[in-house]
Design a protein around this motif. Sequence first.
Motif, PDB file in Angstrom:
ATOM      1  N   SER A 594     -50.379 -29.466 -66.363  1.00  0.00           N
ATOM      2  CA  SER A 594     -49.489 -29.199 -65.470  1.00  0.00           C
ATOM      3  C   SER A 594     -49.442 -27.703 -64.771  1.00  0.00           C
ATOM      4  CB  SER A 594     -48.098 -29.553 -65.284  1.00  0.00           C
ATOM      5  OG  SER A 594     -47.368 -29.190 -63.882  1.00  0.00           O
ATOM      6  N   THR A 595     -49.650 -26.876 -63.734  1.00  0.00           N
ATOM      7  CA  THR A 595     -48.908 -26.062 -63.529  1.00  0.00           C
ATOM      8  C   THR A 595     -48.314 -25.528 -62.435  1.00  0.00           C
ATOM      9  OG1 THR A 595     -50.918 -25.406 -61.691  1.00  0.00           O
ATOM     10  CG2 THR A 595     -51.636 -24.751 -64.016  1.00  0.00           C
ATOM     11  N   ARG A 596     -47.743 -26.558 -62.301  1.00  0.00           N
ATOM     12  CA  ARG A 596     -46.350 -26.469 -62.006  1.00  0.00           C
ATOM     13  C   ARG A 596     -45.023 -25.261 -62.072  1.00  0.00           C
ATOM     14  NH1 ARG A 596     -48.162 -31.471 -62.061  1.00  0.00           N
ATOM     15  NH2 ARG A 596     -48.310 -32.910 -60.240  1.00  0.00           N
ATOM     16  N   PHE A 597     -44.664 -24.834 -61.278  1.00  0.00           N
ATOM     17  CA  PHE A 597     -43.595 -24.111 -61.847  1.00  0.00           C
ATOM     18  C   PHE A 597     -42.623 -24.286 -63.166  1.00  0.00           C
ATOM     19  CE2 PHE A 597     -39.909 -21.142 -61.291  1.00  0.00           C
ATOM     20  CZ  PHE A 597     -40.100 -20.131 -61.558  1.00  0.00           C
ATOM     21  N   ALA A 598     -42.302 -25.243 -63.250  1.00  0.00           N
ATOM     22  CA  ALA A 598     -41.378 -25.942 -63.953  1.00  0.00           C
ATOM     23  C   ALA A 598     -42.183 -25.482 -65.585  1.00  0.00           C
ATOM     24  CB  ALA A 598     -40.556 -27.027 -63.546  1.00  0.00           C
ATOM     25  N   ASP A 599     -43.769 -26.234 -64.963  1.00  0.00           N
ATOM     26  CA  ASP A 599     -44.183 -26.639 -66.425  1.00  0.00           C
ATOM     27  C   ASP A 599     -44.811 -25.366 -66.958  1.00  0.00           C
ATOM     28  OD1 ASP A 599     -43.267 -29.328 -65.990  1.00  0.00           O
ATOM     29  OD2 ASP A 599     -45.091 -29.716 -64.656  1.00  0.00           O
ATOM     30  N   LEU A 604     -49.211 -22.460 -71.437  1.00  0.00           N
ATOM     31  CA  LEU A 604     -49.788 -21.426 -71.389  1.00  0.00           C
ATOM     32  C   LEU A 604     -50.690 -20.952 -72.707  1.00  0.00           C
ATOM     33  CD1 LEU A 604     -46.540 -18.424 -70.930  1.00  0.00           C
ATOM     34  CD2 LEU A 604     -48.564 -18.561 -69.733  1.00  0.00           C
ATOM     35  N   GLY A 605     -50.248 -21.757 -74.254  1.00  0.00           N
ATOM     36  CA  GLY A 605     -50.754 -21.939 -74.725  1.00  0.00           C
ATOM     37  C   GLY A 605     -52.215 -22.527 -74.538  1.00  0.00           C
ATOM     38  N   PRO A 606     -52.629 -23.847 -74.265  1.00  0.00           N
ATOM     39  CA  PRO A 606     -53.045 -24.715 -74.136  1.00  0.00           C
ATOM     40  C   PRO A 606     -53.936 -24.049 -73.029  1.00  0.00           C
ATOM     41  CG  PRO A 606     -51.148 -26.181 -73.342  1.00  0.00           C
ATOM     42  CD  PRO A 606     -50.557 -24.751 -73.680  1.00  0.00           C
ATOM     43  N   ILE A 607     -53.656 -23.373 -72.228  1.00  0.00           N
ATOM     44  CA  ILE A 607     -54.720 -22.613 -70.990  1.00  0.00           C
ATOM     45  C   ILE A 607     -55.486 -22.011 -72.151  1.00  0.00           C
ATOM     46  CG2 ILE A 607     -55.327 -21.139 -68.940  1.00  0.00           C
ATOM     47  CD1 ILE A 607     -53.021 -22.953 -67.680  1.00  0.00           C
ATOM     48  N   ALA A 608     -54.639 -20.768 -72.540  1.00  0.00           N
ATOM     49  CA  ALA A 608     -55.248 -19.833 -73.524  1.00  0.00           C
ATOM     50  C   ALA A 608     -56.117 -19.944 -74.507  1.00  0.00           C
ATOM     51  CB  ALA A 608     -54.559 -19.325 -74.301  1.00  0.00           C
ATOM     52  N   HIS A 609     -55.543 -21.556 -74.989  1.00  0.00           N
ATOM     53  CA  HIS A 609     -56.928 -22.295 -75.431  1.00  0.00           C
ATOM     54  C   HIS A 609     -58.304 -22.158 -75.354  1.00  0.00           C
ATOM     55  CE1 HIS A 609     -58.404 -24.325 -79.830  1.00  0.00           C
ATOM     56  NE2 HIS A 609     -57.984 -25.816 -78.836  1.00  0.00           N
ATOM     57  N   LEU A 610     -58.202 -22.950 -74.282  1.00  0.00           N
ATOM     58  CA  LEU A 610     -59.080 -23.785 -74.049  1.00  0.00           C
ATOM     59  C   LEU A 610     -60.227 -22.731 -73.713  1.00  0.00           C
ATOM     60  CD1 LEU A 610     -60.170 -25.777 -72.449  1.00  0.00           C
ATOM     61  CD2 LEU A 610     -59.379 -24.858 -69.705  1.00  0.00           C
ATOM     62  N   MET A 611     -59.677 -21.487 -72.859  1.00  0.00           N
ATOM     63  CA  MET A 611     -60.650 -20.230 -72.463  1.00  0.00           C
ATOM     64  C   MET A 611     -60.853 -19.548 -73.670  1.00  0.00           C
ATOM     65  SD  MET A 611     -58.984 -18.086 -69.535  1.00  0.00           S
ATOM     66  CE  MET A 611     -57.072 -17.636 -70.763  1.00  0.00           C
ATOM     67  N   ALA A 612     -60.762 -19.239 -74.889  1.00  0.00           N
ATOM     68  CA  ALA A 612     -60.638 -19.028 -76.093  1.00  0.00           C
ATOM     69  C   ALA A 612     -61.910 -19.961 -76.247  1.00  0.00           C
ATOM     70  CB  ALA A 612     -59.932 -18.799 -77.441  1.00  0.00           C
ATOM     71  N   GLU A 613     -61.728 -21.462 -76.506  1.00  0.00           N
ATOM     72  CA  GLU A 613     -62.764 -22.060 -77.058  1.00  0.00           C
ATOM     73  C   GLU A 613     -64.091 -22.495 -76.479  1.00  0.00           C
ATOM     74  OE1 GLU A 613     -61.871 -26.290 -78.504  1.00  0.00           O
ATOM     75  OE2 GLU A 613     -61.791 -26.373 -76.614  1.00  0.00           O
ATOM     76  N   ASP A 761     -55.188 -28.106 -63.595  1.00  0.00           N
ATOM     77  CA  ASP A 761     -53.977 -29.249 -63.038  1.00  0.00           C
ATOM     78  C   ASP A 761     -53.790 -30.631 -63.186  1.00  0.00           C
ATOM     79  OD1 ASP A 761     -51.369 -28.584 -62.124  1.00  0.00           O
ATOM     80  OD2 ASP A 761     -51.590 -29.624 -60.710  1.00  0.00           O
ATOM     81  N   ASP A 762     -53.459 -31.483 -63.856  1.00  0.00           N
ATOM     82  CA  ASP A 762     -53.459 -32.444 -63.255  1.00  0.00           C
ATOM     83  C   ASP A 762     -53.211 -33.373 -61.773  1.00  0.00           C
ATOM     84  OD1 ASP A 762     -50.801 -32.579 -62.159  1.00  0.00           O
ATOM     85  OD2 ASP A 762     -49.704 -33.708 -63.896  1.00  0.00           O
ATOM     86  N   ARG A 763     -53.274 -32.864 -61.232  1.00  0.00           N
ATOM     87  CA  ARG A 763     -53.665 -32.979 -59.880  1.00  0.00           C
ATOM     88  C   ARG A 763     -54.627 -33.182 -59.501  1.00  0.00           C
ATOM     89  NH1 ARG A 763     -48.759 -29.161 -57.146  1.00  0.00           N
ATOM     90  NH2 ARG A 763     -49.256 -28.485 -59.120  1.00  0.00           N
ATOM     91  N   TYR A 764     -55.182 -33.156 -60.085  1.00  0.00           N
ATOM     92  CA  TYR A 764     -57.297 -32.736 -59.747  1.00  0.00           C
ATOM     93  C   TYR A 764     -57.994 -33.917 -60.093  1.00  0.00           C
ATOM     94  CZ  TYR A 764     -57.173 -27.529 -58.617  1.00  0.00           C
ATOM     95  OH  TYR A 764     -57.200 -25.990 -58.268  1.00  0.00           O
ATOM     96  N   ARG A 765     -56.855 -34.853 -60.206  1.00  0.00           N
ATOM     97  CA  ARG A 765     -57.316 -36.593 -60.582  1.00  0.00           C
ATOM     98  C   ARG A 765     -57.176 -37.122 -59.304  1.00  0.00           C
ATOM     99  NH1 ARG A 765     -57.921 -36.768 -66.434  1.00  0.00           N
ATOM    100  NH2 ARG A 765     -59.302 -35.062 -67.058  1.00  0.00           N
ATOM    101  N   ARG A 766     -56.690 -36.912 -58.920  1.00  0.00           N
ATOM    102  CA  ARG A 766     -56.092 -37.474 -57.831  1.00  0.00           C
ATOM    103  C   ARG A 766     -57.212 -37.542 -56.344  1.00  0.00           C
ATOM    104  NH1 ARG A 766     -50.289 -34.916 -56.202  1.00  0.00           N
ATOM    105  NH2 ARG A 766     -49.200 -35.773 -58.192  1.00  0.00           N
ATOM    106  N   ALA A 767     -57.098 -38.727 -55.499  1.00  0.00           N
ATOM    107  CA  ALA A 767     -58.291 -38.648 -54.764  1.00  0.00           C
ATOM    108  C   ALA A 767     -58.377 -38.141 -53.822  1.00  0.00           C
ATOM    109  CB  ALA A 767     -58.692 -40.347 -54.732  1.00  0.00           C
TER     110      ALA A 767
END
Length: 789
Positions: A594-599, A604-613, A761-767
């Motif tokens: 989730s990239t919502r403000f509260a989350d 940060l860590g998972p996004i950085a890992h995804l990009m590096a991978e 973002d998890d909302r990309y899974r919404r129809a």
Amino acid sequence: MTTPLQTSAPLTVSVRALCAFTARTGDLDLRFTPAPSALEGMESHRLVQGRRGDGYEAEVALSGLFQQLTVRGRADGFDATRQQLEEIKTYRGQLDGVRPHQRALHWAQARVYGHLLCQARGLTRLQVALVYVQTGTGQETELVETHTAADLQAHFEALCTRYLDWAHSEQQHRQARDAALAALTFPHGSFRAGQRELAVAVYRNVGPGHRDDKDGNEDGGRCLLAQAPTGIGKTLGTLFPLLQASARKGLDKLFFLTAKGTGHALALDALARVHEQLRTSSPIPPLRVLDVLARDKVCEHPDKACHGESCPLAQGFYDRLPAARHALVQHTSLWDGPAVRTTALAHGICPYYLAQEMAHWCDVAVADYHYFYDSAAMLYALTVAHGWKVGVLVDEAHNLPDRARRMYTAELRHGTLADARAAATGPVRKALDALQRQWNAIHRDQVDTYCAHPALPEAFVQALQRAIGAVAEAQTDAPLLPGDPVLALYLDALHFAAMAEQFGSHALLDVTLDPPRYGRRGRSSTLCIRNVVPAPHLAARHAAAHSSVLFSGTLTPPAFYRDLLGLPPETGWVDVESPFYSGQLAVHTVGHLSTRFADRAQSLGPIAHLMAEQFARLPGNYLCFASSFDYLQRIAAQLQQAHPEVPQWQQTAGMDDAAREAFLDRFQEGGQGIGFAVLGGAFSEGVDLPGHRLIGAFIATLGLPQVNPVNEEMRRAMDRHFGAGKGYDYTYLFPGLRKVVQAAGRVIRTEQDQGVVFLIDDRYRRAAVRDLLPEWWALDGAPPRPPSR
């Protein structure tokens, strides 16, 4: 075979247009003085006409012929007892405030009407009068000349001769232009995939191009929304068919409107290609292209005011304008910035206002949106005044709703009023004090920093109008200069009052309390008439154009744009099939984050890992888009800390042209690294990085506008205006996903490109979200959706 040029075709011109072209003399003088309104002018005409005797004729229709030229108009009045023709003009303040070039134009009009009257009534002598009426007092000042019919005829024929010399050359130009454009072939020889479909739709939108309704009026106001993918050549794919339509369907002019400099440059480049093709048959191509530039980009003397006593290029402007106009027409037909500047300076006149004058004589104008859609739009005003049959192309039209909102939003700042009160005296100070009291009443009981009102307080509007009137009356005797705080407030108040007159459910009155300031007593605030739905303001602009085509790579859903932009219900829709296929672009939705403000801290860590991978799996150039500079910097810092081997560079706030160019220069063929940019900013649209200059993008946001009090009020206003349930989509979802699709569109630019996009973002899974993404995308390896057309 082209038709031989005909120079004796009949022509018709109004008295006003004839004199404006032939009789203006003296300086350009744009010192601001309050002009009477159209309503005040009509009231003054009725006042004068009502004072005359029973034999007085008002609004006398007249016409006359000189060679092939018919001149028509309506004289304000004729007093048969005194044998006096009268031209009535309204002014404020002192009569000396009427500028010399205005006075010369008024006399020319009166003398032409005098000739037409003598000719119609068989008069041998006539008194011709300018009757100046002061607003407010109704005081008349008569300036009278006595002429023989022969003198008036000589004056009339001299003006007509000058006009006909130009008009005949214009006839020849129009015939040569139409013949050349009718034979024009596509500059690139063949269309790209999808480009022909777009061109055909644009051409058909012009319609039959003849008078076909029962009243003999030209059909017009055809509108088309055209969604066409990036990379197919939309600029030439829309310009080419409309150029052909100019010849075959009788268009007078074409306006290519852009939101940004990139679209402006692409249009000029496409038109230069057309010029090169037309140059094979003529050294000066018979297609006049005007580049309409902002004043601050072309002003030669920004430290001087626009009048002859200050600026040397304003002095004698109208005396030297005809020669400059003739020189520009004779030597080139590509009237870009350098050509206009060279010609203007050679004749000692202002380049900016020479370009404004040449708008009358161009075939194509390339300009910013506001020249046609703003409340004071030059190209729109000329279209209406001259009855032009125009085609309008709106580039990257997804930008028009936000731009139009800003055009029709007005602000008043308390600090501006405070500065004006400190500088004002007498009746002006008294009126501003009264305005201050009504302003204070609006926010006196306000608790929250921000508050929206569904209506304007009538007492405040009346106080504002009285203040405007007080400043206007004072300014006629002592004109205010740029930089004067009273003038600054006056100009803001005029715009605010104009928007107040058109206030409705499409707008809000915002009141934002200013932060407390040390030493200031009492509260202060900013008032804003915030335009939410531009449709009521834009509808007349669409109707004025014979054909409008609004095109972009992202116009989904079309009903959203029809509603916001005030397009007619019968507006056409074409969704050009993409030439790209799903195998070119791997689109992955990262649904566990989730990239919502509260989350954001946890992301940060998972996004950085995804990009590096991904970078390790396929090294190359990538763009990472985030929702804000703060989020961007935090992701970049996390990537730098965990994976310092990955090169990176960042967009920063307030980048100038050189800095933006340096950012893009990092994306070179064979390069490697990740550039960080803000979604919706300078690098998320209008950027072309084909081939291996860019092979992928990470979009760490859904692009939704921030949830704040202003946007929430806009959402509620949308619900009230369009119906419950539409507010969220129109305020948040549709604008957000548009930015996402635009950013992802940077990756695939040609039919040979390959790339990857991660939607994080998890909302990309919404129809509801996935339905707004391009149909040709194969999300997470699934087959593309079938076309909805």
